[in-house]
Structure formats: structure tokens, C-alpha cells
Design an enzyme around this catalytic site. Sequence first.
Site, PDB file in Angstrom:
ATOM      1  N   ILE A  27       0.815  -1.224   0.000  1.00 31.80           N
ATOM      2  CA  ILE A  27       0.000   0.000   0.000  1.00 31.80           C
ATOM      3  C   ILE A  27       0.846   1.270   0.000  1.00 31.80           C
ATOM      4  O   ILE A  27       0.307   2.373  -0.085  1.00 31.80           O
ATOM      5  CB  ILE A  27      -0.965   0.028   1.209  1.00 31.80           C
ATOM      6  CG1 ILE A  27      -0.185  -0.099   2.524  1.00 31.80           C
ATOM      7  CG2 ILE A  27      -2.011  -1.071   1.083  1.00 31.80           C
ATOM      8  CD1 ILE A  27      -1.066   0.022   3.762  1.00 31.80           C
ATOM      9  N   ASP A 168       9.133  16.312  11.980  1.00 34.56           N
ATOM     10  CA  ASP A 168       8.677  16.085  10.600  1.00 34.56           C
ATOM     11  C   ASP A 168       7.155  16.094  10.529  1.00 34.56           C
ATOM     12  O   ASP A 168       6.540  15.228   9.907  1.00 34.56           O
ATOM     13  CB  ASP A 168       9.235  14.763  10.079  1.00 34.56           C
ATOM     14  CG  ASP A 168       9.258  14.705   8.549  1.00 34.56           C
ATOM     15  OD1 ASP A 168       9.087  15.768   7.920  1.00 34.56           O
ATOM     16  OD2 ASP A 168       9.427  13.617   7.987  1.00 34.56           O
TER      17      ASP A 168
END
EC number: 2.7.11.1
Length: 836
Positions: A27, A168
Site C-alpha cells: 500500500i 517532521d
Amino acid sequence: MSSESHGKAVAKAIRLPTENYTVEKEIGKGSFAIVYKGVSLRDGRNIAIKAVSRSKLKNKKLLENLEVEIAILKKIKHPHIVGLIDCERTSTDFYLIMEYCALGDLTFFIKKRRSLVMKHPLIKTVFDLYPPPSAEHNGLNRVLVVNYLQQLSSALKFLRSKNLVHRDIKPQNLLLCTPLQDYSDPKTFHEMGFIGIYNLPVLKIADFGFARFLPNTSLAETLCGSPLYMAPEILNYQKYNAKADLWSVGTVLYEMCCGRPPFKASNHLELFQKIKKANDEVTVPSNCYIEPKIFKLIKGLLTFDPEARMGFNEFFNNEVVTEDLSRYEASYEPDLESKSKDVAESNMFVSEYLVRPAAQEKANGGLRTDEGSAMPGAEHTYNKEREHYRERQDLQGQQQQQQQHPDSPPRGSTQGYQSSAGQTRMKSSYNDLILEKEYVVVEKKTVEVNSLADDFANNGPTTNNQGAQIIKPLRYRTSSSSDGHGGRRASLVERRLSISSLSPSNALSKALGLASVRLFGYQQPNTQTTSTSTHPTLLNPQIFHELTENAVLRADHHLNLFNEQISDSNITPFVESLSAKAFVMYSFAEMKFSQILPSPPSSTDYYSQSDKRLSNGSCAIDDDDDLDSGNPSSNQTLTPGANKVSAANVDNLIPAPELKKLCMESLLLYLKSLTILASSMKLTSKWWYENESKNCTLKLNILVQWIRDRFNECLDKAEFLRLKLHTLNQSEDPQVLDDEPTIFVEKLIYDRALDISRNAARLEMEGGNYNTCELAYATSLWMLEILLDEHLSSNEVYDDGYSSNITSLDESDKEMIRKYVSSIANRLKALKSKMS
């Protein structure tokens, strides 16, 4: 291959050490990890399996990041943080068993909403209940914005309690889970620790590969994260603290409101410059409205100075973050619960709903954007190089005063943003790829290089020469077009050399420039200025003579700079010698790079002349015929041949195997250039910090600035080549990849050096230009010296385990190179005798 058959193939290929999990379809995929959907055999739950190959973690820093991610996720449990269920290891791979988030990441809601509402039943229901505020942009409904802001705030508050900084935060790392899986009412939802509206998809922070334990008073200096969402202090290589996460939250909040990030640029430094130039003013498109209290929060988070930026306590107690959303839970929405269960039972990941014939893409009429990987660690990899030369969009806009509310946002220009039939509203480009890539790891060496250059710029001499410019610490100097000589016509020598203020010296630039033009077959694109008078004047014809004499002495074993004690008297010759070697290596890499990505005939090039850090030219040499004509405009002629090829056709003109070979060769040469440049800065740093007076000559200061700029440029181009190689590898048959020959940078340098010396010998025998022959012999010697110099090995330069100890040169190889060095040095001595 169908999705189902692909999933079966994957399941057969992946085998976990234990039999607790089954692996289904892929995925997400990135440079370092592949994410699969799987099932836990213990309870039948869907899981995400992040597979990281040890072979891809060649850099010690990357392995550390993975170990840190595992350690952090093992210790933290929070409803709005993706949980680590298990971790398994083999001799070849790491497997992180994580929570499964079937709705992908927040970018699907923002950039793929128009497509998903037509295909995904749950997402359609969500946007039917909370429709977007405008069809003109991709911003979300206010309810969704506040809901996800509060969930993000809850996770960050937990991280702060653990002294963790994520580093991040971005939409790609904010995953969405289907709601109503373990609860069916608001009371249970909130008792489980969740924040927000119970029947909406749940946001969870993912990807802790860059996270660190960092108390409030601590400062970090490693550059990491995704540039579009980076705080300016990180972009500028300054030390930073946990407030950097708050800047990233501000960018995410802005993007949820407007459908795109607040600032965009083609590289780190241009992005920093745009942020700084904005002067804490946040501009939004004219077709987007943000209510005053949310806009005030965005401005508080997007404050340039971290000291003045909103703090965590103020953020956690902000009226928007603490707003009561219970009124949206009052009504029961049976559609949401049924659709959520349908999605869970369908066993389909969100991206599978987007698979459809190409013909339907045009009929959709929605915003076409890049697909993003949606699970932790799956890097976004696009093949967008061909859009590289599209005109860059000005995202700053024209600020206009709002009369309705004093705190309401100024409206920006809508140029390039408003849509029309059959057109996309925003254009992707290679520049966006560079800025949106999942992982940006800049080694501590990069921070040291820029910090040292700034120290020199701040403490070095301003100027002692008439016409010289003050050297500033900022890396955004642009060439001046004014002529310091007034109306005096430039001499022939001055017209031959258009040298930027960052060149090592005029004489050295002449030598190295001619080497790049005549010997490497590549002429660097020159700046659009015609003046050379605003840079420091260091016309010293003795420099090149000394460099070549030193090369001869080294060949005769009469001189070894690295055996000398560094002092005020010899530091400049040290650095000049290394700069010469760095430049010939850089020029060789540029020659290869120009075949991969030719320079466009405009200023929209990624390596724009407006950014000195990324400028290709330290000098520009005119063709002899043009020079003799006395036409100053001839300086603007770019390299013929390859550089006239458009970027749109370059991939088609070069066969894939040859293109990949060019990319690999160019990448290796840039890395070698980086090693030499880092070596020179390491040497200079040692001298500088042992020098109590902190005084340096103007010449040394210029050299240091030049080295810094070349280092940053080489690093950026190496990143580009790494991503391009990754794209090429993805499109090739694995069998073909296994059969590819290994490329050794030493052999590339060795072959090129001998080729240059042979051409020089032939030219000398034909009675050609002796100056050109001298330059050629010197270039050949410098290249061969690079191979022999153990001080220029990456293991010697990088002290942090950056490189392996593998070398392709044994003692017999080195002995052969020494013989060639001696032979070429003798030719150079004989040539100098002729010339004198």
C-alpha cells in the site's frame, strides 16, 4: 497486474520470522521502506507492516533513525499517535507491525478529495455533512480543520510531556483511521482518550524516524524533515528547539484552510528567503477566507523568530484548540457508522478507490495532484522531471488590506491559482519533488560547513581593495550588474574572464575554467551580468604557476602539504590546492550532469542564477572567436549541443540503461567532490578554531565562501540524482538490476585523467597553445592526486561513520598511478621550460 494478483504475489514474496501475521498487498513504497497491509492472526485485525531492508540503510544516520523510531514507538501509547504493535527482524530486513489506517494520510482529504467523494462511500458521507468552503480551492470545512487541529494538538501535548520533538510534522505523516470501530458513542470515544468529534475519521501522527528526545531548553542542529514544512531556523542551519514543531503545525493548519502550503520555492534557501521576506505576514489566495481567530493562530505559529513564536502553553490553551465541538456530536449519523463498517469490511486501502481508466481523469474536472504514499515511512516518489521547466508560480501574492476585520488575512494574487475548464489549478514540478520528498537527512558535516563559512563572513576582513564587496554570511548573494570601472572599456583579459565573487581567485578560475571548457567538454552557464568589478580583485598570475609547481614537486616527492603543520602562513595554499582538485572533480560531474538535465534557455532553471548557492558558474570563459570580436554579449552563449535539448525530451533521447549509467557516474563524482570540499573545510576549521585572533585574509575568506557554495550545490544535485536513480530502478526488471556492472568512481577519474594528458601531449606535439597544454597537464595531475591522497578518502573526512572502508584501489593500482603522475609531471616541467 490486478490489485488482487499483486497482493498474492507480495504475500508469497514476504515471509515474517514468526507466523503471527499474514502479509497481503503493498500500500506504500519509498526509498527506504515498503508498507504492506496485513492481518494479525491473533485477533484478525488489519495491520500495516513497514518493511525496511537493511541493505538500503547504508548510511549510519539512516539506521539510527530507524532504531530511534522503534525505540520511541515502543515507549509511547496515545490514541492520536500511530501505535507500534510489534517489531520483527531478520538478517536482511526490519518489520514494524503498526496500526492500520485505511484512509491514508491527510493529503488524500486535501488533494484527492474531488476524486474520492465520487468513489469512496465514507469520505463522500463526511464531505456531504461538512462540505468544503469553496470549489475554488482544496481547503477543508472549518469543522474538519478544527477537529484535526485539536487531535494534532493532543498528540503534540503528549509528546511534549515526554520531552519529544517530532521534527517532521506534515500532512503526509498525519494518518486517518476509519471511525466507530471500537466505540459507537461520544462517551466511549472520549473515555478512550480521543479528542474531537467521535464519528469523523481519526487523525494519528506517524513516522517518528526523525523524532528526538529534546527538553524545552535543548537545542538541536541536524537538518531533517520535509522542507515545505520546516521552520526557518532549520532551513538556515541554525540550532533549534521544540518550537520548530509549532511552525510545522502552522503550515499544516494553513494547508487545511487553503489547500496548499503557505510557502513554496525551488530549494531550501529560496524557501528560507521567501519566509524571511514575508516579514511575518501570511498571505492567502483571494478565493480563500480564513476566519480571524484561526488566522491569528496561524500568524502566531508562523512567526519567523522562534523566540517570538507562539509557545506550547499558549498554543495548547488557544481558543480554537480548546473550542467545544460537542455540538457536532449531538445528532446521530447512521450513514457514517454504516459506511465506516463497510469500508473496514471491504479490505480496501484508500488509494485503491482511485484506480480507474485514464479517460475518466479528464471527465473528473478536479484538481490533479501527485499521488502520495499514505503509511508511515512510505516516501513520495514521482516521475516529474519533465515538468521541471514549467514556469514557477509566485506564491507570495500581492497583499491587500482587509476592511472587514483587522485580524483577517491579506488576500494574495490569484495568478496561477484560479482554475478554468480543462486546466489544473496548480502545477507540479521537479522542484516540488525535491521539497516534498519524505526524508531529508543532511549530515552534521553540512551544518559545520555552513556554520564555518558564516563565521568567516562575520569575522573575516571586509575589504582592503578598491571595488571589493563586503562578504556577508547569507548565502543569497547575487551578482551586480554595475560597472565599477565606469566608462572604461574592459581589457581583453577582463573580457575573457567573467568571474563571480565566489571564485577562488582570478588566476585559479582562469585555469580551472579553461580546464572545464576545453578538457571536459562542458562550459558552465554564465551569469547574465557583464561586470566583473564588484568582486574582490585578486589578480595574481603567480597563483596558477605556484599550484602547478607544487603539483610537480609533489610528483617528485619534494612536497607533501598534509605533512606540514597548518599555520597562518600556509593555510591559504592548502585550501587553494584542495579547491583546484575540488573544481576539476566538480567540472567532471557537471559535464555528466549536463547530459542528464540540460540547462534551459531561461531563468526558470532549478539551479537558478538568482540563487548563488545553486549557481553553476564560478567562472565563465568565452569562445576565442567571440572574444576576439570584442562583443561582450557573447558571454551569454550557453554550451551548444546537449544544453539545447529540452528537458521534456531528454529521457526519450537517451536510452534508459545509458541514462541510468550517466546518473550513477554523475552522482559518484558529486559525492567525490563533496568529500574533497569537506576535507578542505575540515582543514580550515581546525586552523580557524585554533586561531585565537580569528583573523583571515580576504583571499581565504573568498575561498571558504566558494567552497561552501560548491558543497551545497553538489549536495542538492546529488539528492536530485539519487531520486532520479530511484525512479529509474523502479521501472526496471529486477533481473536487469542484478546484471548491471558496478561503477567505480576511481576508474572514471583515472580514465579521464589519462585521456586529458594524452590530448595535451598530442596538442603539444602539434605546436598548439602551450597555455592550454599546461592547464591540461595540471588538471590531469590534480585528478590522479585525488586517487592517491588518503586524506581525501571519505573515511578520513567524515568522522561519524558516514562511509564504508571499501576502496577499489590496491597497492598495484596506486603504483601504476604514481608512474603516470611522474610521467605527466615530467612533461609539465619540460613544457614550462619551453614556455619560459
